[in-house]
Design a protein around this motif. Structure first.
Motif, short mmCIF file in Angstrom:
data_model
loop_
_atom_site.label_atom_id
_atom_site.label_comp_id
_atom_site.label_asym_id
_atom_site.label_seq_id
_atom_site.Cartn_x
_atom_site.Cartn_y
_atom_site.Cartn_z
N ASN A 16 0.86 -1.18 0.00
CA ASN A 16 0.00 0.00 0.00
C ASN A 16 0.90 1.23 0.00
N LEU A 17 0.75 2.09 -0.98
CA LEU A 17 1.63 3.24 -1.11
C LEU A 17 1.50 4.21 0.06
N ASP A 18 0.38 4.18 0.74
CA ASP A 18 0.17 5.10 1.87
C ASP A 18 0.97 4.69 3.10
N SER A 41 4.18 5.97 -7.48
CA SER A 41 3.12 6.97 -7.34
C SER A 41 2.94 7.83 -8.59
N GLN A 44 -0.24 6.71 -13.24
CA GLN A 44 -1.69 6.75 -13.04
C GLN A 44 -2.44 6.37 -14.32
N SER A 77 -9.20 4.09 -10.19
CA SER A 77 -8.32 3.31 -9.31
C SER A 77 -7.30 2.58 -10.17
N PHE A 79 -3.82 -0.01 -10.00
CA PHE A 79 -2.89 -0.82 -9.20
C PHE A 79 -1.65 -1.11 -10.04
N ALA A 91 0.75 -3.23 -5.79
CA ALA A 91 0.61 -2.06 -4.93
C ALA A 91 -0.70 -1.35 -5.23
N ASN A 92 -1.39 -0.99 -4.15
CA ASN A 92 -2.59 -0.14 -4.22
C ASN A 92 -3.78 -0.79 -4.91
N ASP A 94 -7.29 -2.30 -4.22
CA ASP A 94 -8.31 -2.33 -3.15
C ASP A 94 -9.42 -3.28 -3.57
#
Length: 313
Positions: A16-18, A41, A44, A77, A79, A91-92, A94
């Motif tokens: 998870n990038l956060d 990051s 996109q 979204s 990933f 990563a990322n 959900d």
């Protein structure tokens, strides 16, 4: 989060990038993977890249948009993935957003995967299943639109058709990159990946999804052509009706304009039966034009009773 599958033969790192410091959560990474982790990051959009320089050390990485709002371009979204013969890094992603994905069943299938490539294909297959469920719901909307156009053809219905067309284009933009990933895996890791069960399953699901998208594209094109046909016919009928009405009352309009003039010397004003003469002349000329248009067949279906079953009423 680290997952170990198939008797510890391969691993899946779910990031998870956060969380921050994600480079430290994946040990024993090569220089390419480290660079990929630093730039995660920034990606996109849909991207694919690979390194096939050394046999057995191939790497395949990129990003995949798996959710896209029809209202806002930036509401999506994405990933990210990095795949080698030893491990899978994502990563990322959900899974709560993928409401049609059974995460427990997906992880059980990943446990049965022989290698990270098959494990990644399990992930792609389940994302595709989510797409297929959404497309099934879209099919119901498309079916409803056809009957709405038959009952009431107006700007609201046309707007719904346009929104459906946009939604279908979004689904196509989500599925095509997944198809490209499936094809690129063969390029990165060789023909042997195509022999695996998960590759064939992912291929079949993606082909089914693309088939449905193409079929619904044709349906929407036919729906738009049908809507244009109905709208054009109704518009022509309205124009024809207004033209006929204008033509029928043209003599009365002309005669009324003539006798409405304020010239000093107008003999008709002194006629005892001038009013009846004027009225009779207007009625006679109007009926003469009416029967002339009807004999020529220029009245069309204006006087016909419309059937409730007709699309063109």
């Amino acid at each position: 989060m680290k997952h170990t599958f198939h008797s510890s033969q391969w691993k899946w790192y779910e990031l998870n990038l956060d969380d921050g410091n994600i480079e430290e959560k994946v040990p024993n990474t090569d220089n390419i993977c480290k660079e990929w982790l630093k730039n995660l990051s920034k990606d996109q959009t849909n991207t694919i890249d690979m390194d096939t320089g050394t046999e057995g050390k191939e790497a395949f990485w990129g990003s995949l948009v798996y959710m896209q709002s029809a209202k806002e371009e930036e509401d999506k979204s994405v990933f990210h993935f990095y795949l080698t013969r030893e491990q899978l890094i994502t990563a990322n992603i959900d899974f709560l957003e993928l409401d049609h994905v059974n995460v427990k069943a997906m992880r059980e299938k990943m446990h049965g995967a022989q290698n990270p490539v098959e494990g990644f294909l399990v992930l792609v297959s389940h994302i595709t299943s989510h797409f297929l469920k959404k497309i099934d719901a879209f099919e119901l909307e498309l079916h409803d639109l056809f009957w709405k156009i038959k009952k009431r053809n107006n700007i609201k219905i046309l707007d719904r058709v346009a929104r459906a067309d946009q939604e279908l284009l979004i689904w196509k933009n989500l599925i095509v990159p997944a198809v490209e990933i499936r094809m690129a895996l063969k390029e990165a890791f060789g023909e042997e990946v195509t022999e695996g069960k998960q590759y064939k399953l992912a291929k079949n699901r993606l082909e089914r999804a693309m088939f449905l998208v193409r079929a619904y594209e044709e349906e929407i094109d036919s729906l738009l052509d049908f809507e244009n046909l109905v709208s054009a016919h109704r518009g022509n009928e309205i124009t024809k009706t207004l033209t006929v009405i204008t033509t029928l009352f043209a003599p009365a309009t002309v005669l009324g304009a003539v006798w409405g003039m304020n010239f000093k010397h107008m003999p008709e004003l002194e006629w005892k039966l001038g009013y009846l003469f004027a009225g009779g002349l207007m009625v006679t000329s109007t009926l003469a034009i009416f029967f002339y248009l009807r004999r020529k067949g220029w009245m069309g279906d204006i006087l016909s009773t419309k059937s409730k079953k007709s699309f063109f009423q």
